[in-house]
Design a protein around this motif. Structure first.
Motif, PDB file in Angstrom:
ATOM      1  N   ARG A 164       0.835  -1.212   0.000  1.00  0.00           N
ATOM      2  CA  ARG A 164       0.000   0.000   0.000  1.00  0.00           C
ATOM      3  C   ARG A 164       0.862   1.251   0.000  1.00  0.00           C
ATOM      4  NH1 ARG A 164      -4.968  -2.201   3.786  1.00  0.00           N
ATOM      5  NH2 ARG A 164      -5.543  -3.866   2.339  1.00  0.00           N
ATOM      6  N   GLU A 165       2.055   1.151   0.540  1.00  0.00           N
ATOM      7  CA  GLU A 165       3.005   2.262   0.424  1.00  0.00           C
ATOM      8  C   GLU A 165       3.510   2.320  -1.021  1.00  0.00           C
ATOM      9  OE1 GLU A 165       7.495   3.520   1.851  1.00  0.00           O
ATOM     10  OE2 GLU A 165       6.580   1.758   2.720  1.00  0.00           O
ATOM     11  N   ALA A 166       3.858   1.157  -1.567  1.00  0.00           N
ATOM     12  CA  ALA A 166       4.414   1.097  -2.925  1.00  0.00           C
ATOM     13  C   ALA A 166       3.415   1.580  -3.960  1.00  0.00           C
ATOM     14  CB  ALA A 166       4.846  -0.334  -3.244  1.00  0.00           C
ATOM     15  N   ALA A 167       2.139   1.264  -3.760  1.00  0.00           N
ATOM     16  CA  ALA A 167       1.114   1.578  -4.756  1.00  0.00           C
ATOM     17  C   ALA A 167       0.280   2.773  -4.331  1.00  0.00           C
ATOM     18  CB  ALA A 167       0.226   0.362  -4.985  1.00  0.00           C
ATOM     19  N   ASP A 168       0.621   3.379  -3.195  1.00  0.00           N
ATOM     20  CA  ASP A 168      -0.115   4.523  -2.678  1.00  0.00           C
ATOM     21  C   ASP A 168      -1.624   4.233  -2.681  1.00  0.00           C
ATOM     22  OD1 ASP A 168      -0.664   7.071  -1.758  1.00  0.00           O
ATOM     23  OD2 ASP A 168      -0.686   7.970  -3.758  1.00  0.00           O
ATOM     24  N   SER A 169      -1.991   3.135  -2.039  1.00  0.00           N
ATOM     25  CA  SER A 169      -3.368   2.668  -2.175  1.00  0.00           C
ATOM     26  C   SER A 169      -4.048   2.346  -0.843  1.00  0.00           C
ATOM     27  CB  SER A 169      -3.396   1.426  -3.071  1.00  0.00           C
ATOM     28  OG  SER A 169      -2.738   0.352  -2.431  1.00  0.00           O
ATOM     29  N   ALA A 170      -3.537   2.932   0.253  1.00  0.00           N
ATOM     30  CA  ALA A 170      -4.164   2.641   1.550  1.00  0.00           C
ATOM     31  C   ALA A 170      -5.536   3.312   1.622  1.00  0.00           C
ATOM     32  CB  ALA A 170      -3.275   3.139   2.679  1.00  0.00           C
ATOM     33  N   PRO A 171      -6.543   2.637   2.179  1.00  0.00           N
ATOM     34  CA  PRO A 171      -7.853   3.264   2.314  1.00  0.00           C
ATOM     35  C   PRO A 171      -7.776   4.469   3.264  1.00  0.00           C
ATOM     36  CG  PRO A 171      -7.829   1.093   3.376  1.00  0.00           C
ATOM     37  CD  PRO A 171      -6.509   1.266   2.695  1.00  0.00           C
ATOM     38  N   GLN A 172      -8.435   5.552   2.872  1.00  0.00           N
ATOM     39  CA  GLN A 172      -8.377   6.776   3.681  1.00  0.00           C
ATOM     40  C   GLN A 172      -9.358   6.756   4.848  1.00  0.00           C
ATOM     41  OE1 GLN A 172      -5.842   9.104   2.981  1.00  0.00           O
ATOM     42  NE2 GLN A 172      -5.312   7.309   1.765  1.00  0.00           N
ATOM     43  N   PHE A 173     -10.328   5.865   4.817  1.00  0.00           N
ATOM     44  CA  PHE A 173     -11.207   5.655   5.976  1.00  0.00           C
ATOM     45  C   PHE A 173     -11.572   4.178   6.013  1.00  0.00           C
ATOM     46  CE2 PHE A 173     -14.087   6.363   2.438  1.00  0.00           C
ATOM     47  CZ  PHE A 173     -15.095   5.438   2.645  1.00  0.00           C
ATOM     48  N   GLY A 174     -11.820   3.686   7.215  1.00  0.00           N
ATOM     49  CA  GLY A 174     -12.235   2.292   7.360  1.00  0.00           C
ATOM     50  C   GLY A 174     -11.176   1.325   6.855  1.00  0.00           C
ATOM     51  N   ASP A 175     -11.608   0.109   6.532  1.00  0.00           N
ATOM     52  CA  ASP A 175     -10.668  -0.891   6.016  1.00  0.00           C
ATOM     53  C   ASP A 175     -11.365  -1.707   4.931  1.00  0.00           C
ATOM     54  OD1 ASP A 175     -12.315  -2.751   7.265  1.00  0.00           O
ATOM     55  OD2 ASP A 175     -11.091  -2.821   9.068  1.00  0.00           O
ATOM     56  N   ARG A 176     -10.748  -2.812   4.520  1.00  0.00           N
ATOM     57  CA  ARG A 176     -11.304  -3.566   3.399  1.00  0.00           C
ATOM     58  C   ARG A 176     -12.110  -4.797   3.842  1.00  0.00           C
ATOM     59  NH1 ARG A 176      -8.567  -0.471  -0.016  1.00  0.00           N
ATOM     60  NH2 ARG A 176      -6.349  -0.697  -0.511  1.00  0.00           N
ATOM     61  N   SER A 177     -12.424  -4.891   5.150  1.00  0.00           N
ATOM     62  CA  SER A 177     -13.075  -6.128   5.623  1.00  0.00           C
ATOM     63  C   SER A 177     -14.482  -6.309   5.107  1.00  0.00           C
ATOM     64  CB  SER A 177     -13.125  -6.189   7.148  1.00  0.00           C
ATOM     65  OG  SER A 177     -12.177  -5.390   7.717  1.00  0.00           O
ATOM     66  N   GLY A 178     -15.081  -5.243   4.548  1.00  0.00           N
ATOM     67  CA  GLY A 178     -16.421  -5.386   3.974  1.00  0.00           C
ATOM     68  C   GLY A 178     -16.416  -6.049   2.614  1.00  0.00           C
ATOM     69  N   TYR A 179     -15.232  -6.229   2.013  1.00  0.00           N
ATOM     70  CA  TYR A 179     -15.208  -6.934   0.729  1.00  0.00           C
ATOM     71  C   TYR A 179     -14.147  -8.034   0.652  1.00  0.00           C
ATOM     72  CZ  TYR A 179     -12.578  -2.497  -0.167  1.00  0.00           C
ATOM     73  OH  TYR A 179     -11.767  -1.390  -0.072  1.00  0.00           O
ATOM     74  N   GLN A 180     -13.006  -7.847   1.328  1.00  0.00           N
ATOM     75  CA  GLN A 180     -12.032  -8.946   1.335  1.00  0.00           C
ATOM     76  C   GLN A 180     -12.410  -9.956   2.420  1.00  0.00           C
ATOM     77  OE1 GLN A 180      -8.227  -6.938   1.735  1.00  0.00           O
ATOM     78  NE2 GLN A 180      -8.301  -6.190  -0.377  1.00  0.00           N
ATOM     79  N   MET A 181     -11.858 -11.166   2.316  1.00  0.00           N
ATOM     80  CA  MET A 181     -12.316 -12.255   3.194  1.00  0.00           C
ATOM     81  C   MET A 181     -11.768 -12.164   4.617  1.00  0.00           C
ATOM     82  SD  MET A 181     -12.277 -15.609   0.776  1.00  0.00           S
ATOM     83  CE  MET A 181     -12.243 -16.611   2.250  1.00  0.00           C
ATOM     84  N   ASP A 182     -12.533 -12.739   5.530  1.00  0.00           N
ATOM     85  CA  ASP A 182     -12.165 -12.788   6.933  1.00  0.00           C
ATOM     86  C   ASP A 182     -11.121 -13.900   7.127  1.00  0.00           C
ATOM     87  OD1 ASP A 182     -12.451 -11.982   9.567  1.00  0.00           O
ATOM     88  OD2 ASP A 182     -14.109 -13.364   9.971  1.00  0.00           O
TER      89      ASP A 182
END
Ligand code: PBG
Length: 324
Positions: free
Chosen positions: A202-220
């Motif tokens: 996410r540092e390399a691709a400058d792609s960190a979410p600016q709020f919340g996280d990805r748990s609503g779509y990526q798997m648990d």
């Protein structure tokens, strides 16, 4: 009488003969980051040995990758601008689209894969478009399909959706077919966990979410049956190959998916897995080269056919030096 398994471990040649798992440069897919600019190659601090390349320098890098015998790369883009809907993801003059055609011009035989996702292209850093503070699945499918078709138009051999929206493989397949890209394949990130091992990426691709996280779509992470469900769904939707990601904490999943699913299976040895080895190596705490080979063999032994790995060049050099 003692049964003596050690007989088969006595010499390097005997060990080679009875080795149960093979690792080849042909198993590797090298992930590369591409950005705008001329003759640029910027080191990624959290991923020693990895860089963000401008289009001209990624062509040179790809020539080296190809000359090592590695058959495939996967491209991630750093756009010039971000917006709420990731519109630079499907631009004809987008950075990935340019890189694909530049690479294909120079080395037509290399297999060029592309990551299809919006997180690098949205100003909020989520993998889809936002509605009511949530990623809107169906609105995202439309944009992902445009992105995939634009990659195919530029010459990509495989598009690799990593967004984890429902129905995206079917939507992308339909979009590709409608545009006559029947031969462009889909490597689906079918089983992608909401993992902290993506940190350096996410540092390399400058792609960190600016709020919340990805748990609503990526798997648990604790789920396993769901992995099989996702893999089978993507197979039905028309994926040509599927992927489990990350690899190392999910080798049980790699094995189970291998047993349940008929498609070629890739595993992604992700940025955090790479960074941990590199950091420990730099501290002198482990032998990084041996750990690298052990890691790659473990992924093959678990059942992966292909490995996406930042180690591909280093491992290729070792594998190539073993030819007598
Ligand atoms: C999303 C994507 C990610 C990775 C590949 N594709 C990051 C994420 O889901 O946050 C991670 C790869 C790695 O960590 O090496 N476009």
């Amino acid at each position: 009488m003692i049964i003596r398994p050690r007989r088969l471990r006595r010499t390097p040649t005997i060990r080679e003969m009875v080795r149960e798992t093979t690792l080849s440069v042909k198993d590797f897919i090298f992930p590369l980051f591409v950005k705008y600019g001329d003759d640029e190659k910027d080191p990624i601090p959290s991923m020693p040995g990895q860089y963000q390349f401008s289009v001209d320098s990624i062509v040179k890098e790809t020539e080296e990758i190809w000359s090592l015998g590695i058959p495939a790369i996967i491209l991630f883009g750093l756009p010039d601008k971000k917006d709420a809907v990731g519109s630079r993801s499907y631009a004809e003059d987008g950075v990935v689209q340019r890189a694909i055609s530049a690479i294909k011009d120079r080395i037509p035989e290399i297999v060029v894969m592309t990551d299809v996702c919006l997180c690098e292209y949205t100003d909020h850093g989520h993998c889809g478009v936002i509605k009511d503070n949530m990623v809107d699945n169906d609105a995202t499918l439309e944009i992902l399909t445009r992105q995939a078709v634009s990659h195919a138009r530029a010459g990509a051999d495989f598009v690799a959706p990593s967004d984890m929206m429902d129905g995206r493989v079917a939507a992308i397949r339909k979009g590709l077919d409608e545009n006559n890209f029947h031969d462009t394949g889909i490597l689906s990130y079918a089983v992608k966990y909401a993992s902290a091992f993506y940190g350096p990426f996410r540092e390399a691709a400058d792609s960190a979410p600016q709020f919340g996280d990805r748990s609503g779509y990526q798997m648990d992470p604790p789920n396993a049956l769901e992995a099989i469900k996702e893999a089978l769904l993507d197979m039905e939707e028309g994926a040509d190959m599927i992927m489990v990601k990350p690899a190392l904490s999910y080798l049980d999943i790699v094995r189970r998916v291998r047993e349940e699913c008929l498609l070629p299976l890739a595993a992604y040895n992700v940025s955090g897995e790479y960074a941990m080895v590199k950091a420990a190596e730099q501290n002198g705490w482990i032998d990084g080269t041996r750990v690298m080979m052990e890691v790659l063999f473990s992924i093959k032994r678990a059942g992966a056919d292909l490995i996406l790995t930042y180690f591909a060049k280093d491992a290729a050099r070792i594998l190539n030096s073993k030819v007598r």
